[in-house]
Design a protein around this motif. Structure first.
Motif, mmCIF file in Angstrom:
data_model
loop_
_atom_site.group_PDB
_atom_site.id
_atom_site.type_symbol
_atom_site.label_atom_id
_atom_site.label_comp_id
_atom_site.label_asym_id
_atom_site.label_seq_id
_atom_site.Cartn_x
_atom_site.Cartn_y
_atom_site.Cartn_z
ATOM 1 N N LEU B 152 0.828 -1.201 0.000
ATOM 2 C CA LEU B 152 0.000 0.000 0.000
ATOM 3 C C LEU B 152 0.871 1.263 0.000
ATOM 4 N N ALA B 155 2.450 1.710 -3.401
ATOM 5 C CA ALA B 155 1.476 2.242 -4.365
ATOM 6 C C ALA B 155 1.254 3.728 -4.115
ATOM 7 N N GLY B 156 1.178 4.090 -2.847
ATOM 8 C CA GLY B 156 0.983 5.499 -2.499
ATOM 9 C C GLY B 156 2.134 6.371 -2.963
ATOM 10 N N ALA B 158 4.210 5.671 -5.318
ATOM 11 C CA ALA B 158 4.278 5.644 -6.789
ATOM 12 C C ALA B 158 3.347 6.700 -7.389
ATOM 13 N N VAL B 159 2.120 6.785 -6.881
ATOM 14 C CA VAL B 159 1.199 7.781 -7.439
ATOM 15 C C VAL B 159 1.617 9.192 -7.044
ATOM 16 N N ARG B 160 2.180 9.340 -5.871
ATOM 17 C CA ARG B 160 2.670 10.670 -5.475
ATOM 18 C C ARG B 160 3.816 11.099 -6.380
ATOM 19 N N LEU B 162 4.313 10.103 -9.401
ATOM 20 C CA LEU B 162 3.771 10.359 -10.732
ATOM 21 C C LEU B 162 3.103 11.734 -10.779
ATOM 22 N N ASP B 163 2.429 12.078 -9.712
ATOM 23 C CA ASP B 163 1.796 13.401 -9.635
ATOM 24 C C ASP B 163 2.849 14.493 -9.757
ATOM 25 N N THR B 166 4.725 16.068 -13.234
ATOM 26 C CA THR B 166 4.277 17.210 -14.020
ATOM 27 C C THR B 166 4.612 18.526 -13.339
ATOM 28 N N ASP B 167 5.340 18.432 -12.264
ATOM 29 C CA ASP B 167 5.665 19.635 -11.501
ATOM 30 C C ASP B 167 7.169 19.854 -11.464
ATOM 31 N N ILE B 248 9.274 5.006 -9.633
ATOM 32 C CA ILE B 248 7.891 4.552 -9.837
ATOM 33 C C ILE B 248 7.881 3.100 -10.318
ATOM 34 N N ILE B 252 6.194 -0.062 -8.253
ATOM 35 C CA ILE B 252 5.136 -0.937 -8.769
ATOM 36 C C ILE B 252 5.610 -2.385 -8.804
ATOM 37 N N ALA B 255 5.622 -3.736 -5.318
ATOM 38 C CA ALA B 255 4.250 -4.013 -4.869
ATOM 39 C C ALA B 255 3.747 -5.311 -5.486
ATOM 40 N N TYR B 256 4.055 -5.509 -6.759
ATOM 41 C CA TYR B 256 3.677 -6.757 -7.433
ATOM 42 C C TYR B 256 4.313 -7.964 -6.733
#
Lengths: 332, 262
Positions: B152, B155-156, B158-160, B162-163, B166-167, B248, B252, B255-256
């Protein structure tokens, strides 16, 4: 782009009109979107488990058909047959789609298409993968995941849709796209339906909840199995009482968002606590630790959804760009 | 009961790419007058983790014995724990959500956990190690709940990450050098390549203290930066975004692995 050009521009994202939108630090809605993305990512990874590439997956899908009306059940059986005959290709596609949904929501330029796709995907999985959560089969219970965890993904995608620009910030995040009335109505329907499912015939029998909780212990780690056994002992022969109490709590949560702000805070807090208790005691963290789970079930998502109704959440970590069409880095 | 063999093979291939990129970043960061602004410890960790994971996924890619990897990741865990601790002293709990070292610590803990927690019976694995972890139903996993918690968290993060891709300011937060003193002339060029220099004219919220040009160096917005003549490929290799992409991919993949271990 030369370095000099880059230096002259603000940190920006390309917009459809060619203009550059400023990047905005995550606000409360963005954090909730990222939470949703993380859960989709986890779903994708869970779908890559070895058991999903076996016939057990197709059988799992087919098992959701019985009890449903024929027009619901027959497509489920048909889809399960296809999955069983093309296990590797279909499951790989399912897993990859879910992984991409998570990544798409997390990456700002693809946020809108990913959320839109997640709504479509959730609806399809709710039907073909969950048999509408047992809602029409009479087996739905808030404890076992009614009305179907995956439909809450769709609801979250709608409530967390990245728009609402140029509007005054509402009282809570969930209202930013659909408005306060619609958001509260959706909350009422969701939690009200959970209250109803808690007292349906299958769930108010003397041993109904006991059997449901006790059955979860199999294959779980010791601490979780102990919780299951303890919970089952408490519920033994008290199914009707427990169902009524649970329904009363869920009904109170359903109407709580219409009350003054302090009561709404208490309601949301209660919703989070109840969701997490259901997630741990009734759903065993989605059954992930027992192997073979495809998602974390509804408890975690209900808690995430409740956070979107926290009063003042829409104003948490505000930023100037949030009032612009570039909110969340997305062009209108 | 096993999944398709190409699945771990694919993840292993991704890890080999991550290892190659991390090695290239380390090579680009050799000390010198134009030292790149890369986080050597993070790149080193990525390299080691990627090699170890590829060996866990595909038995033929195994390099070191499990015991050696346990020591390696034990040291890495301690190293990043100290760095997160230092970061937390200045930023408090925000070091966990927004700091640059916390994800590395979680990755290190996950690696250490995977090596320590999964014990495959020798008779079924054809030897020691985790090369047969894919779909191994005979493996005995200790503390499976921790595997889920780590999955978990991964995953958290990884998405952070990825967010933040773009910054430009967010990308720069990846760099510990932004809060330290290792910023160099070449580093400024690397940041400019990542689009970082726009912070000077961006919205206030997009400009963190770490992002603003500081006394340690850096190039004010609009001023040509040194290092322009370097090969674009080299600039691409040292770009913070590439390191974040590696992180990232590793998150992932980890996590897999954790999930299939459960």
């Amino acid at each position: 782009m030369s370095e000099g050009t880059a230096a002259a521009r603000p940190p920006a994202l390309a917009r459809r009109d060619g203009a550059m939108a400023p990047w905005a630090a995550p606000d409360a809605r963005r954090w909730l979107q990222l939470g949703l993305a993380a859960i989709w990512l986890l779903d994708g990874v869970l779908q890559y488990q070895s058991v999903m590439f076996s016939k057990a997956f197709g059988q799992m899908l087919a098992a959701t058909a019985p009890g449903n009306p024929a027009w619901i059940a027959e497509p489920i059986t048909w889809a399960a047959g296809i999955v069983e005959h093309h296990l590797v290709s279909t499951n790989t596609a399912f897993a990859t789609i879910q992984l991409l949904l998570g990544l798409g929501i997390a990456w700002r330029p693809t946020l809108r298409p990913a959320l839109a796709a997640s709504i479509v995907w959730s609806a399809a999985v709710w039907w073909f993968g969950e048999g509408l959560g047992g809602v029409l089969a009479g087996t739905a219970s808030p404890v076992n995941g009614a009305p179907g965890g995956v439909i809450i993904y769709a609801l979250l995608a709608v409530l967390l849709w990245p728009s609402g620009a140029n509007r005054p910030l509402p009282a809570f995040v969930a209202a930013r796209q659909v408005g306060v009335r619609a958001a509260r109505a959706l909350w009422l329907v969701l939690w009200g339906s959970l209250a109803y499912f808690a007292v349906t015939a299958a769930n108010r029998t003397g041993q109904g909840l006991h059997d449901m909780v006790a059955a979860m212990a199999s294959g779980e780690p010791g601490w979780l199995a102990s919780i299951n056994r303890g919970g089952a002992d408490v519920l033994a022969h008290r199914g009707l009482t427990a169902s009524i109490v649970l329904a009363a709590v869920l009904a109170a949560i359903a109407v709580g968002v219409f009350l003054p702000e302090p009561a709404v805070r208490a309601t949301v807090l209660l919703a989070v606590v109840v969701s997490l208790i259901i997630w741990v005691v009734g759903q065993d963290l989605g059954g992930i630790l027992a192997g073979g789970a495809t998602d974390p079930n509804s408890g975690l998502l209900l808690a995430l959804l409740a956070l979107a109704y926290w009063p003042g959440g829409a104003a948490v970590m505000p930023h100037p760009a949030d009032h612009s069409p570039a909110s969340a880095g997305i062009a209108p | 009961m096993t999944g398709p063999s190409w699945l771990p093979d694919t993840f292993a291939a991704i890890m080999l790419v991550v290892a190659a990129v991390s090695a290239a970043r380390l090579a680009a960061a050799v000390p010198g007058p134009r030292q790149a602004i890369t986080d050597t410890s993070a790149d080193c960790a990525h390299l080691l983790m990627a090699i170890a994971m590829s060996g866990m996924l595909v038995a033929s890619l195994r390099t070191l014995p499990d015991e050696a990897w346990e020591v390696v990741f034990g040291v890495l865990t301690a190293w990043f724990a100290v760095r997160v601790g230092r970061e937390a002293r200045g930023r408090g709990a925000r070091a966990w959500a927004g700091g640059c070292h916390a994800p590395h610590l979680v990755h290190s803990v996950a690696m250490l956990y995977m090596f320590l927690a999964l014990k495959v019976p020798v008779a079924t694995s054809g030897g020691s190690g985790m090369g047969g972890m894919s779909g191994s139903s005979s493996a005995m996993l200790h503390l499976p709940t921790l595997a889920l918690v780590l999955a978990l968290l991964l995953a958290g993060y990884a998405v952070r990450d990825l967010d933040r891709l773009t910054d430009p300011a967010g990308v720069r937060l990846y760099h510990p050098a932004q809060t330290g003193s290792r910023r160099t002339r070449f580093g400024a060029a690397a940041l400019a390549t990542a689009g970082a220099s726009g912070a000077a004219t961006g919205p206030a919220v997009g400009r963190s203290a770490a992002a603003a040009p500081g006394p340690a160096g850096g190039s004010p917005a609009g001023r040509p930066v040194p290092g322009r003549g370097l090969a674009s490929a080299r600039r691409l290799v040292i770009a913070p975004r590439l390191a974040i992409c590696c992180r990232i991919a590793m998150g992932i993949t980890m996590a897999y692995m954790l999930v299939i271990m459960i």
